[in-house]
Design a protein around this motif. Structure first.
Motif, PDB file in Angstrom:
ATOM      1  N   PRO A  53      55.327  -3.371 -69.158  1.00  0.00           N
ATOM      2  CA  PRO A  53      56.045  -4.655 -69.239  1.00  0.00           C
ATOM      3  C   PRO A  53      56.777  -4.763 -70.585  1.00  0.00           C
ATOM      4  CG  PRO A  53      53.701  -4.994 -69.570  1.00  0.00           C
ATOM      5  CD  PRO A  53      53.888  -3.552 -69.266  1.00  0.00           C
ATOM      6  N   THR A  54      58.062  -4.419 -70.582  1.00  0.00           N
ATOM      7  CA  THR A  54      58.832  -4.399 -71.840  1.00  0.00           C
ATOM      8  C   THR A  54      59.869  -5.506 -71.925  1.00  0.00           C
ATOM      9  OG1 THR A  54      60.377  -2.842 -70.837  1.00  0.00           O
ATOM     10  CG2 THR A  54      58.563  -1.911 -72.118  1.00  0.00           C
ATOM     11  N   HIS A  55      59.984  -6.348 -70.926  1.00  0.00           N
ATOM     12  CA  HIS A  55      60.977  -7.428 -70.929  1.00  0.00           C
ATOM     13  C   HIS A  55      60.269  -8.743 -70.617  1.00  0.00           C
ATOM     14  CE1 HIS A  55      64.563  -9.719 -69.627  1.00  0.00           C
ATOM     15  NE2 HIS A  55      65.167  -8.958 -70.518  1.00  0.00           N
ATOM     16  N   ALA A  56      60.869  -9.815 -71.024  1.00  0.00           N
ATOM     17  CA  ALA A  56      60.254 -11.131 -70.807  1.00  0.00           C
ATOM     18  C   ALA A  56      60.086 -11.441 -69.326  1.00  0.00           C
ATOM     19  CB  ALA A  56      61.085 -12.214 -71.484  1.00  0.00           C
ATOM     20  N   SER A  57      60.991 -10.955 -68.490  1.00  0.00           N
ATOM     21  CA  SER A  57      60.887 -11.238 -67.051  1.00  0.00           C
ATOM     22  C   SER A  57      59.692 -10.529 -66.415  1.00  0.00           C
ATOM     23  CB  SER A  57      62.177 -10.843 -66.335  1.00  0.00           C
ATOM     24  OG  SER A  57      62.366  -9.442 -66.422  1.00  0.00           O
ATOM     25  N   ASP A  58      59.126  -9.568 -67.099  1.00  0.00           N
ATOM     26  CA  ASP A  58      57.924  -8.922 -66.587  1.00  0.00           C
ATOM     27  C   ASP A  58      56.711  -9.843 -66.688  1.00  0.00           C
ATOM     28  OD1 ASP A  58      59.315  -6.586 -66.045  1.00  0.00           O
ATOM     29  OD2 ASP A  58      58.946  -5.770 -68.043  1.00  0.00           O
ATOM     30  N   TRP A  59      56.784 -10.843 -67.553  1.00  0.00           N
ATOM     31  CA  TRP A  59      55.662 -11.750 -67.775  1.00  0.00           C
ATOM     32  C   TRP A  59      55.865 -13.108 -67.103  1.00  0.00           C
ATOM     33  CZ3 TRP A  59      51.532  -9.506 -69.772  1.00  0.00           C
ATOM     34  CH2 TRP A  59      51.707  -8.351 -70.514  1.00  0.00           C
ATOM     35  N   VAL A  60      57.108 -13.542 -67.016  1.00  0.00           N
ATOM     36  CA  VAL A  60      57.404 -14.872 -66.467  1.00  0.00           C
ATOM     37  C   VAL A  60      58.258 -14.685 -65.218  1.00  0.00           C
ATOM     38  CG1 VAL A  60      58.434 -17.122 -66.946  1.00  0.00           C
ATOM     39  CG2 VAL A  60      57.326 -15.846 -68.777  1.00  0.00           C
ATOM     40  N   SER A  61      57.793 -15.209 -64.084  1.00  0.00           N
ATOM     41  CA  SER A  61      58.491 -14.981 -62.818  1.00  0.00           C
ATOM     42  C   SER A  61      59.772 -15.804 -62.684  1.00  0.00           C
ATOM     43  CB  SER A  61      57.562 -15.283 -61.650  1.00  0.00           C
ATOM     44  OG  SER A  61      57.198 -16.636 -61.661  1.00  0.00           O
ATOM     45  N   SER A  62      59.939 -16.870 -63.467  1.00  0.00           N
ATOM     46  CA  SER A  62      61.130 -17.706 -63.329  1.00  0.00           C
ATOM     47  C   SER A  62      62.341 -17.132 -64.070  1.00  0.00           C
ATOM     48  CB  SER A  62      60.838 -19.128 -63.837  1.00  0.00           C
ATOM     49  OG  SER A  62      60.497 -19.074 -65.215  1.00  0.00           O
ATOM     50  N   LEU A  63      62.147 -16.125 -64.898  1.00  0.00           N
ATOM     51  CA  LEU A  63      63.268 -15.509 -65.613  1.00  0.00           C
ATOM     52  C   LEU A  63      63.903 -14.416 -64.765  1.00  0.00           C
ATOM     53  CD1 LEU A  63      61.724 -15.122 -69.188  1.00  0.00           C
ATOM     54  CD2 LEU A  63      63.383 -16.807 -68.442  1.00  0.00           C
ATOM     55  N   PRO A  64      65.227 -14.251 -64.914  1.00  0.00           N
ATOM     56  CA  PRO A  64      65.878 -13.180 -64.148  1.00  0.00           C
ATOM     57  C   PRO A  64      65.493 -11.801 -64.711  1.00  0.00           C
ATOM     58  CG  PRO A  64      67.451 -14.200 -65.620  1.00  0.00           C
ATOM     59  CD  PRO A  64      66.176 -15.005 -65.719  1.00  0.00           C
ATOM     60  N   PRO A  65      65.478 -10.781 -63.865  1.00  0.00           N
ATOM     61  CA  PRO A  65      65.145  -9.447 -64.366  1.00  0.00           C
ATOM     62  C   PRO A  65      66.204  -8.931 -65.331  1.00  0.00           C
ATOM     63  CG  PRO A  65      65.617  -9.390 -62.003  1.00  0.00           C
ATOM     64  CD  PRO A  65      65.711 -10.808 -62.449  1.00  0.00           C
ATOM     65  N   ALA A  66      65.820  -7.950 -66.132  1.00  0.00           N
ATOM     66  CA  ALA A  66      66.733  -7.373 -67.130  1.00  0.00           C
ATOM     67  C   ALA A  66      67.860  -6.630 -66.437  1.00  0.00           C
ATOM     68  CB  ALA A  66      65.963  -6.422 -68.031  1.00  0.00           C
ATOM     69  N   GLN A  67      69.043  -6.682 -67.051  1.00  0.00           N
ATOM     70  CA  GLN A  67      70.194  -5.977 -66.501  1.00  0.00           C
ATOM     71  C   GLN A  67      70.024  -4.478 -66.727  1.00  0.00           C
ATOM     72  OE1 GLN A  67      72.802  -7.240 -64.822  1.00  0.00           O
ATOM     73  NE2 GLN A  67      71.796  -9.236 -64.891  1.00  0.00           N
TER      74      GLN A  67
END
Length: 179
Positions: A154-168
């Motif tokens: 899990p290296t991006h914030a979206s890996d921890w929070v489901s409401s954030l969009p995935p990394a580009q």
């Protein structure tokens, strides 16, 4: 007739008695040949035992360094196996990756047991232990790197929070001829 006495009756005739109780001149009156030192033959037991202890401590030190360098071979083998497994997530690559993580962790937990046979007052085990730990940490880093290349860390914030969009995605590649 007793066993071993034979006809002579005074014991075996080929027996040699090395105790010389005679008053005749002994072999000690004869000078030693050139290059022969009687002191080297008659070394006291403390010198011999000290040499044996030194040889044993040298052997223990050498074996401790060999044990400390053993994870390097495992590191090369595991790196080759990870390369052969590829960068896609499937059962084989995940198994190899978790094996690469588990082996160094279990080796680091048993550092004391590994170097127990080589413990001695004259043998310094700090260097071999540090090398053993460093090589196992390198193996652990190799396993973490493989987890990252598989995309399982899990290296991006979206890996921890489901409401954030995935990394580009930074890179996209396609093959073949577009139809």
């Amino acid at each position: 007739m007793e066993k071993g006495k034979g006809i002579m009756g005074s014991g075996r005739r080929w027996a040699v008695h090395f105790s010389d109780n005679s008053t005749a001149p002994s072999s000690r009156d004869i000078p030693d040949p050139p290059g022969f030192a009687r002191a080297s033959v008659d070394q006291d037991d403390s010198t011999v035992s000290r040499q044996k202890k030194d040889a044993e401590s040298n052997w223990k030190s050498q074996k401790a360094w060999e044990v400390a360098q053993a994870p390097f071979k495992n590191l090369l083998m595991m790196g080759f196996m990870m390369w052969m497994a590829g960068n896609t997530v499937h059962l084989f690559s995940i198994g190899i990756t978790f094996s690469a993580l588990w082996q160094p962790i279990s080796a680091l937990q048993g550092v004391g047991k590994v170097f127990e046979p080589y413990k001695d007052n004259k043998v310094d085990l700090l260097g071999p232990k540090l090398l053993f730990i460093a090589l196992n940490l390198g193996g652990l880093a190799l396993g973490v790197w493989k987890l990252n290349t598989l995309g399982l860390l899990p290296t991006h914030a979206s890996d921890w929070v489901s409401s954030l969009p995935p990394a580009q995605e930074v890179e996209y590649s396609g093959g073949g001829i577009p139809l």
